[in-house]
Design a protein around this motif. Structure first.
Motif, PDB file in Angstrom:
ATOM      1  N   ALA A   1       0.838  -1.196   0.000  1.00 51.89           N
ATOM      2  CA  ALA A   1       0.000   0.000   0.000  1.00 51.89           C
ATOM      3  C   ALA A   1       0.875   1.249   0.000  1.00 51.89           C
ATOM      4  O   ALA A   1       0.621   2.202  -0.743  1.00 51.89           O
ATOM      5  CB  ALA A   1      -0.945  -0.001   1.192  1.00 51.89           C
ATOM      6  N   ASP A   2       1.919   1.235   0.829  1.00 52.77           N
ATOM      7  CA  ASP A   2       2.835   2.376   0.869  1.00 52.77           C
ATOM      8  C   ASP A   2       3.604   2.498  -0.441  1.00 52.77           C
ATOM      9  O   ASP A   2       3.836   3.604  -0.937  1.00 52.77           O
ATOM     10  CB  ASP A   2       3.818   2.229   2.030  1.00 52.77           C
ATOM     11  N   ALA A   3       4.006   1.365  -1.010  1.00 57.47           N
ATOM     12  CA  ALA A   3       4.712   1.389  -2.294  1.00 57.47           C
ATOM     13  C   ALA A   3       3.820   1.977  -3.381  1.00 57.47           C
ATOM     14  O   ALA A   3       4.263   2.794  -4.203  1.00 57.47           O
ATOM     15  CB  ALA A   3       5.152  -0.025  -2.666  1.00 57.47           C
ATOM     16  N   SER A   4       2.562   1.553  -3.384  1.00 57.52           N
ATOM     17  CA  SER A   4       1.614   2.026  -4.385  1.00 57.52           C
ATOM     18  C   SER A   4       1.390   3.527  -4.260  1.00 57.52           C
ATOM     19  O   SER A   4       1.398   4.271  -5.256  1.00 57.52           O
ATOM     20  CB  SER A   4       0.289   1.269  -4.219  1.00 57.52           C
ATOM     21  N   LYS A   5       1.200   3.993  -3.035  1.00 58.65           N
ATOM     22  CA  LYS A   5       0.981   5.424  -2.807  1.00 58.65           C
ATOM     23  C   LYS A   5       2.222   6.234  -3.178  1.00 58.65           C
ATOM     24  O   LYS A   5       2.107   7.358  -3.694  1.00 58.65           O
ATOM     25  CB  LYS A   5       0.591   5.658  -1.348  1.00 58.65           C
ATOM     26  N   ALA A   6       3.404   5.682  -2.919  1.00 55.30           N
ATOM     27  CA  ALA A   6       4.640   6.377  -3.273  1.00 55.30           C
ATOM     28  C   ALA A   6       4.777   6.516  -4.785  1.00 55.30           C
ATOM     29  O   ALA A   6       5.236   7.556  -5.286  1.00 55.30           O
ATOM     30  CB  ALA A   6       5.844   5.631  -2.697  1.00 55.30           C
ATOM     31  N   LEU A   7       4.378   5.481  -5.524  1.00 55.82           N
ATOM     32  CA  LEU A   7       4.409   5.553  -6.988  1.00 55.82           C
ATOM     33  C   LEU A   7       3.517   6.682  -7.490  1.00 55.82           C
ATOM     34  O   LEU A   7       3.919   7.477  -8.355  1.00 55.82           O
ATOM     35  CB  LEU A   7       3.956   4.227  -7.594  1.00 55.82           C
ATOM     36  N   LEU A   8       2.303   6.756  -6.955  1.00 54.86           N
ATOM     37  CA  LEU A   8       1.379   7.795  -7.384  1.00 54.86           C
ATOM     38  C   LEU A   8       1.887   9.179  -6.983  1.00 54.86           C
ATOM     39  O   LEU A   8       1.855  10.120  -7.788  1.00 54.86           O
ATOM     40  CB  LEU A   8      -0.006   7.555  -6.788  1.00 54.86           C
ATOM     41  N   HIS A   9       2.366   9.300  -5.757  1.00 50.52           N
ATOM     42  CA  HIS A   9       2.862  10.597  -5.291  1.00 50.52           C
ATOM     43  C   HIS A   9       4.002  11.090  -6.180  1.00 50.52           C
ATOM     44  O   HIS A   9       4.020  12.266  -6.592  1.00 50.52           O
ATOM     45  CB  HIS A   9       3.335  10.485  -3.843  1.00 50.52           C
ATOM     46  N   SER A  10       4.941  10.225  -6.493  1.00 50.13           N
ATOM     47  CA  SER A  10       6.080  10.622  -7.314  1.00 50.13           C
ATOM     48  C   SER A  10       5.650  10.980  -8.734  1.00 50.13           C
ATOM     49  O   SER A  10       6.219  11.884  -9.351  1.00 50.13           O
ATOM     50  CB  SER A  10       7.119   9.497  -7.350  1.00 50.13           C
ATOM     51  N   THR A  11       4.637  10.271  -9.240  1.00 51.95           N
ATOM     52  CA  THR A  11       4.115  10.594 -10.568  1.00 51.95           C
ATOM     53  C   THR A  11       3.487  11.984 -10.562  1.00 51.95           C
ATOM     54  O   THR A  11       3.679  12.771 -11.500  1.00 51.95           O
ATOM     55  CB  THR A  11       3.080   9.548 -11.004  1.00 51.95           C
ATOM     56  N   LEU A  12       2.759  12.312  -9.502  1.00 46.32           N
ATOM     57  CA  LEU A  12       2.142  13.636  -9.393  1.00 46.32           C
ATOM     58  C   LEU A  12       3.210  14.716  -9.247  1.00 46.32           C
ATOM     59  O   LEU A  12       3.107  15.795  -9.854  1.00 46.32           O
ATOM     60  CB  LEU A  12       1.185  13.667  -8.205  1.00 46.32           C
ATOM     61  N   VAL A  13       4.240  14.442  -8.473  1.00 47.22           N
ATOM     62  CA  VAL A  13       5.339  15.400  -8.303  1.00 47.22           C
ATOM     63  C   VAL A  13       6.037  15.656  -9.642  1.00 47.22           C
ATOM     64  O   VAL A  13       6.453  16.773  -9.946  1.00 47.22           O
ATOM     65  CB  VAL A  13       6.349  14.891  -7.250  1.00 47.22           C
ATOM     66  N   ALA A  14       6.127  14.603 -10.463  1.00 44.16           N
ATOM     67  CA  ALA A  14       6.783  14.724 -11.767  1.00 44.16           C
ATOM     68  C   ALA A  14       5.928  15.465 -12.790  1.00 44.16           C
ATOM     69  O   ALA A  14       6.399  15.772 -13.888  1.00 44.16           O
ATOM     70  CB  ALA A  14       7.145  13.336 -12.299  1.00 44.16           C
ATOM     71  N   GLY A  15       4.661  15.744 -12.448  1.00 43.75           N
ATOM     72  CA  GLY A  15       3.813  16.514 -13.349  1.00 43.75           C
ATOM     73  C   GLY A  15       2.548  15.816 -13.788  1.00 43.75           C
ATOM     74  O   GLY A  15       1.588  16.476 -14.187  1.00 43.75           O
ATOM     75  N   ALA A  16       2.534  14.497 -13.760  1.00 41.53           N
ATOM     76  CA  ALA A  16       1.343  13.692 -14.088  1.00 41.53           C
ATOM     77  C   ALA A  16       0.556  14.283 -15.251  1.00 41.53           C
ATOM     78  O   ALA A  16      -0.603  14.658 -15.108  1.00 41.53           O
ATOM     79  CB  ALA A  16       0.454  13.541 -12.856  1.00 41.53           C
TER      80      ALA A  16
END
Length: 257
Positions: free
Chosen positions: A211-226
């Motif tokens: 769950a934490d890994a999944s949320k980290a993937l999404l967070h980093s994608t949003l930080v990158a601009g998504a």
């Protein structure tokens, strides 16, 4: 007893007004899938949902007889339905969708896909992309016409060569192999992989909690601009290959079909 834990999430990203991605989680049947719709406002959304709905119906109808062949048939039916929808409702305007499906049956995984939505496998701390993109640039790389390092930034990077609903005939790629305890699968749309390189994805997937890994993937994608919609499912095998419906995590604020 092996347990299968999963975490599914979908986000419209930071640029798009509509989420044209969709995902499916049917742990009791051992089936997970993501789809990335295309065709402009509403059409792409309808396309990805139609693919997921027809897969869900096929799984329910098959019951214990479910197989990779039946899932392939469901994708063929989705292809025919989307082609018909485009012709009748959109005056021929394209409504298509990529798709990647993971089916875990006893000690074997089956992967079915069309387009550039991907499946990765983390095993023994090694990350492998199990699927290959059905895209113009990937074909150019395979033919030696383009370096792999140049693919993501190429002007044809968004051109896919295979998807559900694009042609009257759909060729679904299928890959099957054995599962191992500890295997971690990632299904995702290109909204994630166009923002995060494989080595960064690898680092997040090594987290102890999916769950934490999944949320980290999404967070980093949003930080990158998504710049695109982002959808991912993590599926982790923990023991003897039985799905335990009590061992699953679905975030309530995420879109799960």
């Amino acid at each position: 007893m092996m347990q299968i834990a999963f975490h599914a999430q979908s986000h419209k990203g930071l640029v798009r007004q509509l989420n044209e991605d969709a995902c499916l989680a049917l742990p009791e049947a051992g089936v997970w899938a993501v789809a990335d719709g295309m065709g402009g406002h509403a059409a792409g959304d309808i396309a990805s949902r139609m693919v997921m709905d027809l897969l869900k119906t096929a799984v329910a109808s098959a019951g214990e007889a479910l197989s990779a062949a039946l899932l392939n048939q469901a994708l063929q039916e989705a292809n025919r339905a989307l082609v018909k929808y485009s012709q009748q409702q959109l005056l021929g305007t394209l409504a298509g969708s990529t798709v990647v499906v993971l089916f875990i049956q006893q000690a074997t995984y089956h992967l079915l896909w069309a387009g550039d939505s991907r499946c990765y496998l983390l095993r023994n701390n090694t990350l492998e992309q199990l699927s290959h993109d059905h895209s113009q640039v990937n074909e150019m790389v395979a033919q030696g016409l383009l370096a792999a390092s140049e693919a993501e930034s190429h002007e044809l990077a968004n051109v896919i060569t295979r998807a559900v609903g694009v042609d009257t005939e759909l060729e679904v790629a299928i890959r099957s192999d054995s599962c191992q305890p500890g295997d971690l699968f990632l299904l995702c749309t290109d909204g994630l992989t166009k923002e995060l390189p494989d080595n960064e994805i690898h680092q997040y997937l090594k987290h102890d909690d999916i769950a934490d890994a999944s949320k980290a993937l999404l967070h980093s994608t949003l930080v990158a601009g998504a710049k695109d919609n982002v959808t991912s499912i993590l599926v982790e095998l923990k023991g003897h290959l039985n799905v335990n419906s009590n061992d699953k995590t679905i975030p309530l604020n995420r879109k799960v079909v």
